[in-house]
Design a protein around this motif. Structure first.
Motif, PDB file in Angstrom:
ATOM      1  N   UNK A 168      31.273  -9.702  -5.461  1.00  0.00           N
ATOM      2  CA  UNK A 168      32.345  -9.468  -4.403  1.00  0.00           C
ATOM      3  C   UNK A 168      33.819  -9.496  -4.895  1.00  0.00           C
ATOM      4  N   UNK A 169      34.312  -9.660  -6.037  1.00  0.00           N
ATOM      5  CA  UNK A 169      35.529  -9.431  -6.317  1.00  0.00           C
ATOM      6  C   UNK A 169      36.379 -10.808  -6.085  1.00  0.00           C
ATOM      7  N   UNK A 170      35.698 -11.753  -5.634  1.00  0.00           N
ATOM      8  CA  UNK A 170      36.519 -13.102  -5.235  1.00  0.00           C
ATOM      9  C   UNK A 170      36.829 -13.856  -6.537  1.00  0.00           C
ATOM     10  N   UNK A 171      36.339 -13.755  -7.649  1.00  0.00           N
ATOM     11  CA  UNK A 171      36.580 -14.326  -8.991  1.00  0.00           C
ATOM     12  C   UNK A 171      36.605 -13.247 -10.085  1.00  0.00           C
ATOM     13  N   UNK A 172      37.076 -13.458 -11.042  1.00  0.00           N
ATOM     14  CA  UNK A 172      37.120 -12.567 -12.495  1.00  0.00           C
ATOM     15  C   UNK A 172      36.706 -13.430 -13.551  1.00  0.00           C
ATOM     16  N   UNK A 173      35.758 -12.852 -14.437  1.00  0.00           N
ATOM     17  CA  UNK A 173      35.263 -13.551 -15.436  1.00  0.00           C
ATOM     18  C   UNK A 173      35.905 -12.748 -16.610  1.00  0.00           C
ATOM     19  N   UNK A 174      36.639 -13.636 -17.447  1.00  0.00           N
ATOM     20  CA  UNK A 174      37.525 -12.953 -18.621  1.00  0.00           C
ATOM     21  C   UNK A 174      36.522 -12.496 -19.736  1.00  0.00           C
ATOM     22  N   UNK A 175      36.417 -11.226 -19.737  1.00  0.00           N
ATOM     23  CA  UNK A 175      35.583 -10.178 -20.458  1.00  0.00           C
ATOM     24  C   UNK A 175      36.396  -9.302 -21.302  1.00  0.00           C
ATOM     25  N   UNK A 176      35.923  -8.510 -22.374  1.00  0.00           N
ATOM     26  CA  UNK A 176      36.454  -7.544 -22.971  1.00  0.00           C
ATOM     27  C   UNK A 176      36.408  -6.457 -22.196  1.00  0.00           C
ATOM     28  N   UNK A 177      36.730  -5.273 -23.082  1.00  0.00           N
ATOM     29  CA  UNK A 177      36.321  -3.886 -22.489  1.00  0.00           C
ATOM     30  C   UNK A 177      37.355  -3.422 -21.142  1.00  0.00           C
ATOM     31  N   UNK A 178      38.708  -4.123 -21.049  1.00  0.00           N
ATOM     32  CA  UNK A 178      39.776  -3.621 -20.180  1.00  0.00           C
ATOM     33  C   UNK A 178      39.294  -4.465 -18.777  1.00  0.00           C
ATOM     34  N   UNK A 179      38.562  -5.409 -18.885  1.00  0.00           N
ATOM     35  CA  UNK A 179      38.517  -6.052 -17.718  1.00  0.00           C
ATOM     36  C   UNK A 179      39.199  -7.529 -17.297  1.00  0.00           C
ATOM     37  N   UNK A 180      40.475  -7.379 -18.124  1.00  0.00           N
ATOM     38  CA  UNK A 180      41.215  -8.641 -18.158  1.00  0.00           C
ATOM     39  C   UNK A 180      42.308  -8.773 -17.047  1.00  0.00           C
ATOM     40  N   UNK A 181      42.282  -7.942 -15.986  1.00  0.00           N
ATOM     41  CA  UNK A 181      43.459  -7.971 -15.088  1.00  0.00           C
ATOM     42  C   UNK A 181      43.088  -9.017 -13.925  1.00  0.00           C
ATOM     43  N   UNK A 182      43.733  -9.804 -13.648  1.00  0.00           N
ATOM     44  CA  UNK A 182      43.344 -10.907 -12.788  1.00  0.00           C
ATOM     45  C   UNK A 182      44.096 -10.964 -11.463  1.00  0.00           C
ATOM     46  N   UNK A 183      43.697 -10.753 -10.222  1.00  0.00           N
ATOM     47  CA  UNK A 183      44.209 -10.495  -9.167  1.00  0.00           C
ATOM     48  C   UNK A 183      44.192 -11.519  -7.904  1.00  0.00           C
TER      49      UNK A 183
END
Length: 340
Positions: A325-340
């Motif tokens: 749902x986009x409420x949290x972000x799991x730190x991972x590789x592949x360019x998915x490091x942006x935290x909002x």
């Protein structure tokens, strides 16, 4: 039993292994046994029991051979066969170097597609993207997860899930098939193919890749597999984020997750958790609630492992739902490091 007058060269492989384990001593040998199959342990134990005496000369020859093979493996890992051959020739001489390399290839220690793992992933994409999905799956199974993630992300969307599925269900591949694929990719590697069936791929392999790709690619692959292979998708999803991975979340994300977690499930889930996980969770609870959860854990007594795993899975499911749902972000590789 070591034959009288025997040399290290005249001993069979299992005899050399027994001599080496005897020389290493019981403590180190016990640690090695932990990594062997049951039948291998039985065979070695019998051989050790039948080894009455070992001359210092034989012991030294076996240890030296073991050292040379380890050295060769290290060089191969650093720069490939040619690199290992060059360094070994300088250290041992040309004839001895070829002998050591020969032992490695004959004992199945050299993995196929060596040059592929040394090639930049972005260059490999153009090289293999038009191959059959099964061929791509075979190659990716031998690559490091990060390297494979770059390639699978660059494939056409309709091929990503197909390749991922083929990796997951891959079990044993004939050496003839591997050899044929290697000839296409690099003729120099044809002589290094294992002469026995090689276990590759599997669910764990595709999980490692999916944990490294960007979230969009992962979501597309999983949504496709859920339609075409629901049981496989469920097995992959269960392994993609385990309870201990809660340490990948920042404090704000952990606090958000805990808002949706039942206190009883939380107490049960922490019964088998390591200290780091417990500290991460208790550090994000109010002092009053942390004390209450700790008291619950103490008073509930022993808990079945099955109940602990079920409680942990409930929390994992909450984490995945909040990520989707986009409420949290799991730190991972592949360019998915942006935290909002």
């Amino acid at each position: 039993m070591a034959a009288k007058g025997a040399t290290g060269e005249s001993l069979k492989g299992v005899q050399k292994a027994a001599v080496l384990l005897i020389a290493l001593g019981p403590e180190r040998s016990a640690n090695i046994f932990k990594h062997l199959k049951e039948e291998e342990i039985e065979e070695l134990t019998l051989e050790i029991a039948n080894t009455r005496s070992v001359t210092p000369q034989v012991k030294d020859e076996v240890i030296n051979e073991f050292y040379e093979v380890c050295l060769a493996q290290q060089y191969i890992a650093e720069g490939g066969i040619n690199y290992a051959k060059d360094l070994l020739e300088k250290a041992l001489g040309s004839e001895k170097a070829m002998e050591v390399i020969g032992k490695l290839t004959a004992s199945l220690q050299v993995k196929p597609f060596e040059f592929v793992r040394k090639t930049d992933a972005t260059q490999l994409i153009n090289f293999i993207q038009d191959e059959h999905p099964q061929t791509i799956a075979l190659i990716l199974s031998y690559l490091a997860p990060g390297q494979a993630a770059i390639i699978i992300s660059a494939l056409a969307p309709d091929r990503q899930a197909d390749v991922a599925r083929r990796i997951a269900v891959m079990d044993r591949t004939s050496p003839d098939v591997i050899k044929e694929v290697e000839k296409v990719l690099e003729s120099k590697l044809a002589s290094l193919v294992n002469q026995d069936y090689t276990i590759i791929g599997g669910v764990d392999a595709v999980v490692e890749i999916l944990n490294t790709v960007d979230r969009g690619t992962e979501r597309h692959i999983m949504e496709t597999l859920e339609i075409e292979e629901p049981e496989l998708a469920d097995e992959i999803r269960k392994k993609m984020f385990v309870f201990e991975d809660i340490l990948l979340l920042d404090d704000r994300a952990i606090q958000r997750v805990l808002r949706d977690v039942d206190n009883n499930d939380l107490a049960i889930s922490l019964k088998n958790a390591n200290e780091q996980v417990q500290n991460a969770i208790f550090g994000n609870l109010s002092k009053r609630l942390a004390v209450m959860i700790k008291e619950d854990m103490e008073f509930m007594g022993p808990v079945r492992m099955k109940d602990v795993e079920e409680a942990q899975q409930k929390i994992v499911n909450i984490i995945r739902k909040l990520e989707d749902s986009g409420e949290i972000v799991i730190s991972r590789g592949g360019g998915d490091e942006i935290v909002v």
